[in-house]
Scaffold this active site. Structure first.
Site, PDB file in Angstrom:
ATOM      1  N   GLY A   1      34.932  36.752  39.735  1.00  0.00           N
ATOM      2  CA  GLY A   1      35.791  36.487  41.162  1.00  0.00           C
ATOM      3  C   GLY A   1      36.998  37.223  41.112  1.00  0.00           C
TER       4      GLY A   1
ATOM      5  N   ARG B   1      26.391  41.353  28.129  1.00  0.00           N
ATOM      6  CA  ARG B   1      25.742  39.603  27.343  1.00  0.00           C
ATOM      7  C   ARG B   1      24.568  38.919  27.610  1.00  0.00           C
ATOM      8  NH1 ARG B   1      28.202  36.203  31.461  1.00  0.00           N
ATOM      9  NH2 ARG B   1      29.476  36.887  32.281  1.00  0.00           N
TER      10      ARG B   1
ATOM     11  N   HIS C   1      32.533  33.618  45.170  1.00  0.00           N
ATOM     12  CA  HIS C   1      31.772  34.576  44.212  1.00  0.00           C
ATOM     13  C   HIS C   1      31.178  34.562  42.821  1.00  0.00           C
ATOM     14  CE1 HIS C   1      33.674  36.821  47.600  1.00  0.00           C
ATOM     15  NE2 HIS C   1      35.016  36.703  46.860  1.00  0.00           N
TER      16      HIS C   1
ATOM     17  N   LYS D   1      33.072  49.032  36.513  1.00  0.00           N
ATOM     18  CA  LYS D   1      32.610  49.140  37.720  1.00  0.00           C
ATOM     19  C   LYS D   1      32.577  50.497  38.447  1.00  0.00           C
ATOM     20  CE  LYS D   1      32.517  44.182  38.847  1.00  0.00           C
ATOM     21  NZ  LYS D   1      33.749  43.640  37.700  1.00  0.00           N
TER      22      LYS D   1
ATOM     23  N   HIS E   1      21.351  37.529  45.917  1.00  0.00           N
ATOM     24  CA  HIS E   1      22.164  37.959  44.714  1.00  0.00           C
ATOM     25  C   HIS E   1      21.200  37.731  44.043  1.00  0.00           C
ATOM     26  CE1 HIS E   1      25.680  38.473  41.992  1.00  0.00           C
ATOM     27  NE2 HIS E   1      25.131  38.182  40.957  1.00  0.00           N
TER      28      HIS E   1
ATOM     29  N   GLU F   1      22.351  43.116  37.937  1.00  0.00           N
ATOM     30  CA  GLU F   1      23.341  42.499  38.920  1.00  0.00           C
ATOM     31  C   GLU F   1      23.077  44.046  40.410  1.00  0.00           C
ATOM     32  OE1 GLU F   1      26.544  39.903  39.074  1.00  0.00           O
ATOM     33  OE2 GLU F   1      25.583  39.076  36.875  1.00  0.00           O
TER      34      GLU F   1
ATOM     35  N   LYS G   1      37.937  44.887  44.542  1.00  0.00           N
ATOM     36  CA  LYS G   1      37.107  44.485  43.616  1.00  0.00           C
ATOM     37  C   LYS G   1      37.968  45.304  42.885  1.00  0.00           C
ATOM     38  CE  LYS G   1      32.957  44.324  42.995  1.00  0.00           C
ATOM     39  NZ  LYS G   1      31.434  44.154  42.748  1.00  0.00           N
TER      40      LYS G   1
END
Length: 664
Positions: free
Chosen positions: A156, A282, A226, A116, A199, A265, A149
């Site tokens: 999540g 994916r 989440h 991330k 989202h 996202e 995170k």
């Protein structure tokens, strides 16, 4: 040209991929763990290879075992599905090194987007907006609230919201521990937490010739912990914002040399700002809603791209609206605790298509379960994805709510009532879909269901149907009314447990049928062992009663009610000692926080149990002392096993179990 494809996955996603393979004339190979030996995806494949063991780490997550299975079965390509090894760069490299076709992006793209922190650095350099990364060790009051995170994971897990600096150290430590357990990497970071974000994700397809399609966007804001539970396409964003999201998604693909299907996202604010969150390299769980509104077969396009084919023209414009609901074996009212065991019955009405786009507006079902399926503790508790495709959003929501409400799902507790409540909620229908939806409307959606009136009438119906069942199956004098006597006697009593409470029904058997003296407003119109017709205050309703071992399920227009028959006499040996904390499901003890002799306060964490890709915090039921600790870290426990005993100054209940995080 792909001729024989191994799907490195299980359940409904394996069946979904097999559906496209059959249409394409491609052979299929399944892999399975020991608990999945009789699973539907195994029966549906042309060939199947056993992965010895039960836990994912020993089976579906074994890179060497899955590659060996592909070679042994003569596969020439591997599709990872989603979850498990689908975003594992080492697996992709191993597949390619074995001379097989990898149906997915390059290992380099997977590795880059799997971090991330690194992925956000790369896309930010390309001009895509991101939320600033914050150092967990130097948070200030001005930074709060923040989201902790895990850098290497998703779904999540390793994620915590911090609103108070005093909570930060504990939240960061807990997130690191869970990230290390789930992903083998304890690195975490923080970013600003947007309380009311939306989202929104963009489906992309990118070929090996430099063409990138933004195939539409999805709204995925209805989430718990989440994790998405309701998704739809298209979203409600305006056309200008939609095009900006599309361009940002295409730019992410360009700067990462992305090939194949993927999802970019974003978190979108009410004033039109958006921020890149991550890219899933994916196929997504929610891909059916995009397929319904575009008519595309995304799996087929994955195969075409893997074979080197080019995208031609422009992606199709959306037609109508599609909404997907994830049906989970979990109890929203018990902190989303997952369930396991036998799924005695699974029937969804009016299904127009399975694993493919319906020929016209209607219901699509993607599911890996059937009557008799064992819901395993080892895997994600999702039972099915139910998708409604309609001419507009309101009709799709109405259609999906009605289908879910009428479905017969007998066995583990599910989130079905919550899904129906969400789909019928006025704020949802008005498009007010933010990530805090379930929190804001918890009082209305978490306790959704038949209600007290529905439960009371369902218990009456169960008692009457059971009495009729017993009478018709009696070996002696079966033609007499059940419980009938020449002279009046005490009423018959049947007791059921519902939501932890015992409910008793008293009735008298007469020549003209059963009499419910405690319910004068109810008239018994007709009774069979499977069907009861009751009139309550002049309103008739039909109740369908189904018996399973240790379970009676009553389905009616008021909702579905599951009841456990209570025997007339109980076994004293089955009583638990006061203060006992028992395992709510089979699982593994991953952490201990106390030792025998420790003083604890009510609600204090004692241990953590991992099961069904969730981590559950077991807490003290009351102030007291830990007088027994029957487990150790790494221990496997069975459902109902006593894990610890807390002795208090007064009687205590069975200890509380709280679900903390989960992964899709």
């Amino acid at each position: 040209m792909i001729t024989n494809l191994l799907v490195a996955n299980r359940g409904e996603i394996a069946l979904r991929i097999f559906r496209t393979c059959r249409e394409w004339g491609v052979g299929t190979v399944a892999v399975h763990s020991d608990p999945d030996a009789n699973a539907l995806h195994v029966a549906a494949a042309d060939a199947a290879v056993r992965l010895p063991g039960a836990a994912p780490a020993d089976t579906y997550l074994r890179v060497d075992a899955v590659v060996s299975a592909a070679l042994a079965a003569g596969a020439d390509a591997v599709h990872p599905g989603y979850g498990f090894l689908s975003e594992n760069a080492e697996f992709a490299r191993a597949v390619l090194d074995a001379g097989l076709v990898w149906v997915g992006p390059s290992p380099e793209s997977i590795a880059l987007m799997g971090s991330k922190t690194e992925s956000k650095r790369v896309v930010a350099a390309a001009g895509v907006p991101v939320l600033a990364e914050l150092d967990p060790e130097s948070l200030t009051e001005e930074d709060l609230p923040v989201l902790v995170k895990a850098s290497a994971g998703g779904g999540g897990r390793g994620m915590r919201v911090v609103r108070d600096r005093a909570e930060a150290a504990e939240a960061v430590a807990a997130a690191r521990a869970e990230a290390a357990s789930a992903f083998g990497d304890s690195a975490v970071f923080c970013e600003r937490f947007l309380e009311r974000g939306r989202h929104i994700e963009v489906q992309v397809l990118a070929d090996t010739h430099g063409t990138v399609w933004a195939v539409g966007e999805r709204e995925c804001s209805i989430q718990r912990r989440h994790q998405k539970v309701v998704e739809e396409a298209p979203s409600g964003v305006d056309e200008g914002l939609r095009q900006r999201l599309f361009e940002a998604a295409r730019e992410v693909c360009r700067v990462t040399d992305y090939v194949g299907a993927g999802t970019v996202e974003f978190l979108v604010t009410d004033d039109g700002e958006f921020f890149f969150l991550e890219m899933n390299t994916r196929l997504q769980v929610e891909h059916p809603v995009t397929e319904c509104v575009t008519g595309l077969d995304l799996v087929a396009w994955q195969l075409r791209i893997a074979e080197g084919q080019a995208l031609q023209g422009e992606p199709p414009r959306p037609r109508g609206h599609a909404i997907e609901a994830r049906l989970y074996a979990e109890d929203p009212r018990s902190d989303w605790r997952p369930g396991s065991g036998t799924l005695h019955r699974f029937a969804v009405r009016d299904v127009r298509a399975e694993f493919t786009v319906p020929d016209r507006y209607g219901i699509r079902l993607d599911s890996g379960v059937a009557d008799g399926t064992e819901v395993s503790v080892h895997y994600d508790p999702m039972l099915a994805k139910v998708i409604a495709w309609g001419p507009d959003r309101t009709s799709a929501a109405r259609m999906l709510a009605g289908t879910l409400a009428s479905a017969r799902v007998h066995g583990p507790v599910t989130n079905r009532d919550l899904l129906v409540a969400v789909l019928r909620h006025p704020d949802f229908l008005a498009g007010d879909t933010h990530t805090d939806f379930l929190t804001r409307h918890a009082d209305r959606v978490l306790d959704a269901g038949p209600g007290e009136a529905g439960a009371r009438l369902s218990v009456l119906a169960a008692a009457l149907a059971d009495a009729e069942h017993n009478r018709t199956h009696a070996r002696v004098l079966g033609s007499l009314p059940g419980g009938w006597r020449n002279v009046p006697s005490a009423p018959q009593v049947k007791t059921y447990r519902h939501d932890g409470t015992d409910r008793s029904v008293r009735y008298s058997a007469t020549r003209t049928g059963p009499v419910l003296e405690e319910h004068p407003e109810v008239t018994v119109v007709a009774v069979t062992p499977e069907r009861v017709l009751l009139s309550c205050d002049g309103v008739r309703r039909t109740f369908h009663v189904t018996r399973h071992p240790g379970l009676v399920v009553v389905d009616s227009p008021l909702g579905s009610v599951s009841l456990a028959p209570v025997p007339r006499f109980t076994d004293p040996a089955a009583e638990l000692a006061e203060g006992s904390l028992v395992a709510p499901m089979p699982g593994t003890v991953v952490r201990l926080a106390v030792s025998v002799g420790d003083e604890v306060r009510a609600g204090q964490p004692l241990l953590w149990l991992e099961a069904m890709k969730m981590e559950h915090r077991v807490t003290a039921p009351a102030d007291g002392v830990v007088t027994e600790l029957a487990v150790a870290e790494g221990a496997q426990v069975e459902q109902g096993a006593v894990m610890a005993v807390v002795t208090a100054g007064e009687a205590t209940d069975v200890g509380a179990v709280e679900t903390t995080e989960e992964s899709a």
